[in-house]
Design a protein around this motif. Structure first.
Motif, short mmCIF file in Angstrom:
data_model
loop_
_atom_site.label_atom_id
_atom_site.label_comp_id
_atom_site.label_asym_id
_atom_site.label_seq_id
_atom_site.Cartn_x
_atom_site.Cartn_y
_atom_site.Cartn_z
N GLU A 65 -10.11 -4.94 -13.12
CA GLU A 65 -10.49 -4.20 -14.53
C GLU A 65 -12.11 -4.59 -14.96
OE1 GLU A 65 -6.13 -2.77 -16.58
OE2 GLU A 65 -7.57 -4.43 -17.59
N GLN A 66 -11.72 -6.29 -14.78
CA GLN A 66 -13.42 -6.74 -15.04
C GLN A 66 -14.71 -5.54 -13.92
OE1 GLN A 66 -13.12 -10.63 -15.34
NE2 GLN A 66 -12.16 -10.64 -16.90
N ALA A 67 -13.92 -5.41 -12.93
CA ALA A 67 -15.01 -5.04 -11.89
C ALA A 67 -15.67 -3.94 -12.22
CB ALA A 67 -14.83 -5.98 -10.86
N GLY A 68 -14.49 -3.71 -12.30
CA GLY A 68 -14.58 -1.30 -12.64
C GLY A 68 -14.41 -0.93 -11.49
N ILE A 69 -13.17 -1.16 -10.62
CA ILE A 69 -13.23 -0.88 -8.67
C ILE A 69 -11.86 0.01 -8.74
CG2 ILE A 69 -14.76 -2.48 -7.75
CD1 ILE A 69 -11.48 -3.62 -7.28
N SER A 70 -12.09 0.57 -8.29
CA SER A 70 -10.75 1.67 -7.77
C SER A 70 -9.35 0.49 -6.74
CB SER A 70 -11.04 2.69 -6.68
OG SER A 70 -11.99 3.27 -6.59
N PHE A 71 -8.65 0.55 -7.14
CA PHE A 71 -7.33 0.44 -6.93
C PHE A 71 -6.23 0.50 -6.56
CE2 PHE A 71 -4.16 -3.30 -6.49
CZ PHE A 71 -4.19 -4.50 -6.09
N PHE A 72 -5.79 0.53 -4.97
CA PHE A 72 -4.49 1.38 -5.37
C PHE A 72 -3.70 0.33 -4.50
CE2 PHE A 72 -2.55 3.32 -1.53
CZ PHE A 72 -1.58 5.12 -2.32
N THR A 73 -2.28 0.62 -5.14
CA THR A 73 -1.27 -0.13 -4.45
C THR A 73 -0.78 1.03 -3.95
OG1 THR A 73 -0.69 -1.19 -6.76
CG2 THR A 73 0.61 -1.31 -4.75
N ALA A 74 -0.65 0.38 -2.20
CA ALA A 74 0.37 1.31 -1.08
C ALA A 74 1.61 0.84 -1.33
CB ALA A 74 0.03 0.61 0.74
N PHE A 75 1.74 2.30 -2.29
CA PHE A 75 3.69 2.50 -1.95
C PHE A 75 3.59 4.23 -1.25
CE2 PHE A 75 4.20 -0.17 -6.39
CZ PHE A 75 5.03 -1.24 -5.12
N ASN A 76 3.95 3.98 0.20
CA ASN A 76 3.70 5.44 0.80
C ASN A 76 3.93 6.46 0.87
OD1 ASN A 76 4.95 2.20 2.23
ND2 ASN A 76 5.44 4.28 3.15
N ARG A 77 5.64 5.26 0.18
CA ARG A 77 6.85 6.78 -0.15
C ARG A 77 6.71 8.14 -0.75
NH1 ARG A 77 11.95 3.01 0.29
NH2 ARG A 77 11.01 2.07 1.89
N ARG A 78 5.59 7.37 -2.65
CA ARG A 78 5.29 8.89 -2.96
C ARG A 78 4.58 9.27 -2.27
NH1 ARG A 78 3.25 7.11 -8.71
NH2 ARG A 78 5.17 5.25 -9.13
N PHE A 79 3.39 9.16 -0.47
CA PHE A 79 3.29 10.77 -0.69
C PHE A 79 3.62 11.07 1.19
CE2 PHE A 79 0.46 7.80 -2.41
CZ PHE A 79 -0.46 8.55 -3.30
N ASP A 80 5.32 10.46 1.27
CA ASP A 80 5.89 11.54 2.20
C ASP A 80 6.40 13.19 1.64
OD1 ASP A 80 7.80 11.77 4.30
OD2 ASP A 80 8.58 12.31 2.31
N PRO A 81 5.80 13.91 3.10
CA PRO A 81 5.65 15.42 2.27
C PRO A 81 7.05 15.42 1.57
CG PRO A 81 4.72 15.06 4.10
CD PRO A 81 5.30 13.78 3.94
N ASN A 82 7.96 15.54 2.04
CA ASN A 82 9.19 16.07 0.79
C ASN A 82 9.67 15.30 0.09
OD1 ASN A 82 10.13 17.47 4.06
ND2 ASN A 82 10.57 15.70 4.92
N PHE A 83 8.70 13.73 -0.48
CA PHE A 83 9.66 13.25 -1.40
C PHE A 83 8.28 13.77 -2.57
CE2 PHE A 83 11.50 9.40 0.20
CZ PHE A 83 12.70 10.03 0.62
N ALA A 84 7.18 13.91 -1.91
CA ALA A 84 6.80 14.37 -2.64
C ALA A 84 6.20 15.89 -3.28
CB ALA A 84 4.82 13.98 -2.62
N ALA A 85 7.43 16.46 -2.67
CA ALA A 85 7.62 17.69 -3.34
C ALA A 85 9.00 17.74 -4.28
CB ALA A 85 8.21 18.49 -1.74
#
Ligand SMILES: NC(=O)c1ccc[n+]([C@@H]2O[C@H](COP(=O)([O-])OP(=O)(O)OC[C@H]3O[C@@H](n4cnc5c(N)ncnc54)[C@H](O)[C@@H]3O)[C@@H](O)[C@H]2O)c1
Length: 328
Positions: A109-129
């Motif tokens: 937060e102090q650095a104001g950078i983008s941070f992604f936590t790689a919980f890949n299952r959210r991006f599975d096309p069927n789970f996302a649908a």
């Protein structure tokens, strides 16, 4: 063009580097790994130079880093990369300790950078649908969620010993999925676990078979079933039950061919493991990260999601140890 440095050239570092070679608008700018042969092999595949981790993080040519090192090395790299102003794509779990994840959150937060936590299952096309159809109200209010997640076979004992245990290493994905699919944070955690697959896992202080029940403040219930063994492949299924119906996503099989004879119907096993099952998800999460960094917005899931999943994993471990439901 976003130039990304890969920290850690093992199993998952190679997956993310391979994704980057398929995505336009981003490229691998450098790779780093204390095991020289691992770094060189990924350098040969990507054409990117080998650097030390420090030089990669400090390089003005690098816009963002992928942290794909073992979990115990994430913390230091997050601190250094955030202070150097790099956007961060960090493998799960962010760290084994909630206190240290909070420290990462504050430096991010102090650095104001983008941070992604790689919980890949959210991006599975069927789970996302499933998630977007639940969120669109297709089955009305959600009442029950079932998540089944079973590995084809246990990892080596050396991995188990440093993994932080089944809840922090394996179920963390399902705990994150529960928040994603319920659209609410669980406030109550109950857990049970056994050692039924390999007694050596028990001797190492872990369980290999676990079930968790979660409840949200509004009363929605989630059941998670984990095993380190599934004889029929990598078992990954979800089912959301709501007031107007049910949405579910089944296993992806090695093939869609089915044979039927007088003795019944036979289909292929489930896809073997995470590299095959989540190949699309790994590519799509990287596309999301790159788009978010380019747009200057926070990707999702972010460091806060990494923290919340870890709080649930800790609560599940405590629930198993004490035999008592845990309020979070
Ligand atoms: N999202 C998923 O599906 C998924 C799958 C597997 C692993 N993971 C996570 O990815 C991380 C790595 O797991 P893995 O299976 O790829 O491990 P791995 O052991 O195959 O690879 C890790 C690599 O990092 C290197 N390394 C160690 N310290 C380093 C440092 N300070 N700087 C640069 N490199 C360093 C090691 O030498 C090794 O080559 C873990 O946090 C794990 O939980 C996530």
């Amino acid at each position: 063009m976003l130039t990304i440095g890969i920290l850690g050239c093992g199993r998952i570092g190679q997956v993310h580097a391979a994704s980057l070679t398929q995505i336009s608008g981003a490229r691998v700018g450098a790779v780093a790994d204390p095991v020289a042969a691992a770094a060189q092999a990924l350098s040969d595949k990507t054409g990117a130079p080998v650097m030390t981790g420090e030089a990669l993080i400090d390089s003005l040519k690098i816009d963002a880093v992928v942290i794909g090192t073992p979990t115990d090395a994430h913390y230091d790299l997050i601190q250094k990369a955030a202070k150097a102003g790099k956007a961060i794509f960090c493998e799960k779990p962010v760290d084994m300790s909630v206190k240290r994840i909070r420290a990462c959150q504050s430096v991010v937060e102090q650095a104001g950078i983008s941070f992604f936590t790689a919980f890949n299952r959210r991006f599975d096309p069927n789970f996302a649908a499933v998630q977007s159809r639940v969120a669109a109200g297709e089955i009305g209010n959600v009442e029950l969620l079932t998540i089944l997640s079973r590995d084809p076979s246990p990892p080596p004992l050396s991995y188990i010993r440093s993994s932080g245990g089944i809840f922090r290493d394996m179920m963390i994905h399902d705990l994150d999925l529960s928040r994603f699919l319920l659209g609410e944070d669980p406030v109550l955690v109950m857990a049970t676990g056994s050692c039924l697959v390999d007694p050596e896992i028990g001797a190492a202080g872990d369980v290999d078979t676990a079930a968790v029940m979660l409840q949200t403040a509004s009363g929605k219930i989630c059941q998670i079933s984990n095993s380190r063994r599934a004889t029929y492949g990598y078992d990954q299924r979800i089912e959301v039950h709501g007031e107007k119906g049910m949405l579910r996503a089944d296993n992806m099989l090695e093939s869609s061919v089915e044979v039927a004879t007088a003795s019944g119907f036979r289909r292929a096993p489930a896809q073997h493991f995470f590299l095959e099952r989540y190949a699309d998800a790994y590519r799509l999460e990287m596309v999301h990260f790159i788009d978010a960094v380019k747009a200057g917005v926070q990707p999702s899931p972010n460091v806060e999601d990494g923290l919340k999943a870890q709080i649930l994993a800790d609560a599940a471990a405590r629930a198993l140890e004490t035999g008592q439901p845990q309020h979070v």
